[in-house]
Design an enzyme around this catalytic site. Structure first.
Site, PDB file in Angstrom:
ATOM      1  N   THR A  47       0.382   4.509  -8.521  1.00  0.00           N
ATOM      2  CA  THR A  47      -1.008   4.900  -8.759  1.00  0.00           C
ATOM      3  C   THR A  47      -1.450   4.500 -10.161  1.00  0.00           C
ATOM      4  OG1 THR A  47      -0.800   6.740  -7.202  1.00  0.00           O
ATOM      5  CG2 THR A  47      -2.638   6.838  -8.752  1.00  0.00           C
ATOM      6  N   CYS A  48      -0.564   4.652 -11.128  1.00  0.00           N
ATOM      7  CA  CYS A  48      -0.895   4.326 -12.520  1.00  0.00           C
ATOM      8  C   CYS A  48      -1.189   2.842 -12.678  1.00  0.00           C
ATOM      9  CB  CYS A  48       0.249   4.730 -13.444  1.00  0.00           C
ATOM     10  SG  CYS A  48       0.729   6.461 -13.299  1.00  0.00           S
ATOM     11  N   SER A  49      -0.416   1.999 -12.014  1.00  0.00           N
ATOM     12  CA  SER A  49      -0.532   0.543 -12.161  1.00  0.00           C
ATOM     13  C   SER A  49      -1.617  -0.074 -11.302  1.00  0.00           C
ATOM     14  CB  SER A  49       0.797  -0.127 -11.807  1.00  0.00           C
ATOM     15  OG  SER A  49       1.790   0.203 -12.743  1.00  0.00           O
TER      16      SER A  49
END
Length: 168
Positions: free
Chosen positions: A54-56
Site C-alpha cells: 500500500t505504501c509503494s
C-alpha cells in the site's frame, strides 16, 4: 498521542543524500525536526514501511504526484517518515522518483513514531513496532491537521485529503 495544536516532539530523523552539497555530506544526514520545521509549512505522512504494497503503490505515489499542488497550497516541503534506515528510505525514494518532491526520512529506531504516539505494532507479522499510517500538516512546528488511520487501513491519510486541508 499527538493532536492538533501540539508542537512536534524534538528529535532527529535521517535522510540519505546521494550527491554531496554544501552542508550535506554523501550518505545519511541528520534532520533536526525542530530546526527543519521552524518557519515552514510541512506536509508529513507516515507509513508502516518502505517497499510495502500500500505504501509503494498508493500512499507515497499520491504525495509525489501532488507535490506541485501542495506547493501551490503553501506547503514548503513534504516528508515521508517510516521506521526504516536511511539507506532503505533513499533506495525507496530513488525507485519512486521522489527526488525534489518528497523528502524520504528515516525513523530507524522508531523514536519519532513513539514520541508522537503514532505507533503500529506489527510484531505478530514479524515486523515489530512501526510507524502508524498517518498524515499531518505542520506549521512552524505545530500540528494544524492530523489524519490518523488508527491501526492500519488507508482511508484518511492520503494525499488528496491532506491537500484539501492545506488548501483550507
Amino acid at each position: 498521542m499527538i493532536k492538533v495544536g501540539d508542537k512536534l516532539p524534538g528529535g532527529t530523523l535521517f535522510e540519505y543524500i546521494e550527491v554531496a552539497t554544501e552542508g550535506c555530506s554523501l550518505g545519511p544526514n541528520p534532520v533536526d525536526v525542530a530546526k527543519a520545521t521552524a518557519g515552514k509549512t510541512i506536509a508529513i505522512f507516515g507509513v508502516p514501511g518502505a517497499f510495502t504494497p500500500t505504501c509503494s503503490v498508493q500512499h507515497a505515489p499520491g504525495y509525489i504526484d501532488a507535490a506541485e499542488a501542495f506547493k501551490a497550497a503553501g506547503v514548503d516541503e513534504i516528508w515521508c517518515v517510516a521506521v526504516n534506515d536511511a539507506f532503505v528510505m533513499g533506495a525507496w525514494g530513488r525507485e519512486l522518483n521522489a527526488a525534489g518532491k518528497v523528502r524520504m526520512l528515516a525513523d530507524g529506531s522508531g523514536d519519532f513514531a513513539k514520541a508522537t504516539g503514532l505507533v503500529l505494532d506489527l510484531s505478530a507479522k514479524g515486523l515489530g513496532l512501526r510507524s502508524g499510517r498517518f498524515s499531518m500538516l505542520v506549521k512552524d512546528g505545530v500540528v494544524t491537521q492530523l489524519n490518523d488511520e488508527q491501526g492500519g487501513g488507508y482511508a484518511v491519510s492520503d494525499a488528496a485529503t491532506l491537500l484539501k486541508q492545506a488548501q483550507g
